[in-house]
Design a protein around this motif. Structure first.
Motif, PDB file in Angstrom:
ATOM      1  N   CYS A 193       0.849  -1.191   0.000  1.00 16.23           N
ATOM      2  CA  CYS A 193       0.000   0.000   0.000  1.00 16.23           C
ATOM      3  C   CYS A 193       0.882   1.238   0.000  1.00 16.23           C
ATOM      4  O   CYS A 193       1.928   1.256   0.633  1.00 16.23           O
ATOM      5  CB  CYS A 193      -0.919   0.011   1.215  1.00 16.23           C
ATOM      6  SG  CYS A 193      -2.167   1.291   1.068  1.00 16.23           S
TER       7      CYS A 193
ATOM      8  N   CYS B 217      -0.289   4.364   0.890  1.00 19.34           N
ATOM      9  CA  CYS B 217      -0.999   5.462   1.542  1.00 19.34           C
ATOM     10  C   CYS B 217      -0.035   6.280   2.397  1.00 19.34           C
ATOM     11  O   CYS B 217       1.028   5.804   2.786  1.00 19.34           O
ATOM     12  CB  CYS B 217      -2.168   4.944   2.376  1.00 19.34           C
ATOM     13  SG  CYS B 217      -1.694   3.902   3.752  1.00 19.34           S
TER      14      CYS B 217
ATOM     15  N   CYS C  98      -7.152   3.833   5.984  1.00 13.56           N
ATOM     16  CA  CYS C  98      -6.916   3.414   4.605  1.00 13.56           C
ATOM     17  C   CYS C  98      -7.719   2.144   4.312  1.00 13.56           C
ATOM     18  O   CYS C  98      -7.671   1.181   5.071  1.00 13.56           O
ATOM     19  CB  CYS C  98      -5.430   3.154   4.397  1.00 13.56           C
ATOM     20  SG  CYS C  98      -5.049   2.486   2.776  1.00 13.56           S
TER      21      CYS C  98
ATOM     22  N   CYS D 118      -5.019  -0.979   3.561  1.00  9.85           N
ATOM     23  CA  CYS D 118      -4.118  -1.605   4.548  1.00  9.85           C
ATOM     24  C   CYS D 118      -4.592  -1.383   5.975  1.00  9.85           C
ATOM     25  O   CYS D 118      -3.947  -1.832   6.922  1.00  9.85           O
ATOM     26  CB  CYS D 118      -2.689  -1.103   4.360  1.00  9.85           C
ATOM     27  SG  CYS D 118      -2.480   0.619   4.817  1.00  9.85           S
TER      28      CYS D 118
HETATM   29 ZN   LIG Z   1      -2.806   1.991   3.061  1.00 11.83          ZN
END
Ligand SMILES: [Zn+2]
Length: 292
Positions: free
Chosen positions: A237, A239, A270, A273
């Motif tokens: 991920c 993010c 998020c 995740c």
């Molecule tokens: Zn994430």
């Protein structure tokens, strides 16, 4: 074994092939989201498709989203990939449970239901490319194959497999995509079709300790299979506080002020995740003052 994806050609480039093992990616998705076995199989197939499809990226910047939206109890699946075969995703109902189907397999089609499949390719240009097809089976592999045939006019065979044991543990996962490029002759296509219909499933290959390149060899060794590249694939991920900040900004000034008044700060999470990001009252106020 580490997850990886293999790109290959056959018949002097007239056949494009890619295969991957994605066991760790599916296990990671299951751990992050606390997925039921059925949800793991559904998203695992989609994550595997995303790994395979990412190798067709036209630009290193390309970000591809597979969005499956159905009226079944799973709700929907979203999976995002970059051109380096990093994938991430989520499902709407991670705890979905249905009895096994009439073949004794996880009922992915029943969980997905009727609906549509979107493929969104964002190359960093102004407008992303969006392809749309109705779901024809809900089992995902057939739907991806149909998308390529219908939306991109490329005859395509897709196999995706996730094997979960009776203790709900993912034993292995993987898949392959084989595409017929212009110039391939009918005999080649017939040979490939016969091979694909006679070989065991991807998960049984992997259970026997075979590798993605062995699966491709099983199908394409008679027509000059050439392995081009072998590269890692991961659940990853990307993010960040910054990205979440942009999401909050997109709510607009009035709504952010309302959050400040009613809740003080804000916490966002998020989807991919489950990481949490906190924004204090001060953070939100300076966002409004600087950003809006
Ligand atoms: Zn994430």
């Amino acid at each position: 074994m580490e997850d990886y994806v293999v790109r290959a050609t056959a018949d002097d480039g007239k056949i494009r092939a890619v295969a991957a093992v994605t066991t760790n990616i599916v296990k990671k998705a299951q751990n992050i989201h606390g997925l039921s076995p059925l949800a793991s199989v559904a998203i695992g197939r989609t994550l595997t498709a995303a790994v395979l499809m990412s190798t067709f990226s036209k630009s290193p910047k390309e970000v591809q989203t597979i969005q499956i939206k159905g009226d079944g109890p799973l709700g929907g699946i979203v999976v995002v990939s970059d051109s380096n075969a990093n994938v991430r995703g989520y499902v709407n109902n991670p705890l979905v449970y249905l009895p096994l189907n009439s073949k004794g397999k996880f009922d992915v089609a029943g969980a997905v239901g009727n609906g549509y499949l979107n493929i969104i390719k964002d190359l960093g240009l102004k407008e992303p490319y969006i392809g749309y097809v109705d779901l024809i089976s809900g089992e995902i592999a057939e739907d991806i194959a149909y998308y390529y045939a219908y939306s991109e006019q490329i005859p395509t065979s897709v196999a995706l497999g996730v094997l979960a044991n009776s203790n709900e543990i993912i034993e292995n996962a993987g898949g392959f995509i084989i595409q017929v490029m212009p110039g391939a002759n009918d005999d080649t296509i017939t040979l490939i079709e016969e091979k694909i219909s006679s070989i065991p499933s991807v998960t049984s290959f992997l259970s026997q300790g075979k590798l993605p390149e062995d699966i491709l060899a099983e199908i394409l060794s008679e027509i000059n299979l050439k392995i081009i590249q072998k590269s890692p694939c991961n659940y990853l991920c990307n993010c960040s506080q910054d990205r979440m900040q942009r999401n909050i900004l997109s709510l607009g000034r009035a709504e952010i002020l309302e959050i400040v008044e009613e809740q003080g700060g804000a916490q966002t999470q998020c989807h991919f995740c489950n990481k949490k990001y906190n924004f204090s009252k001060q953070d939100l106020m300076s966002l409004i003052n600087e950003g809006l």
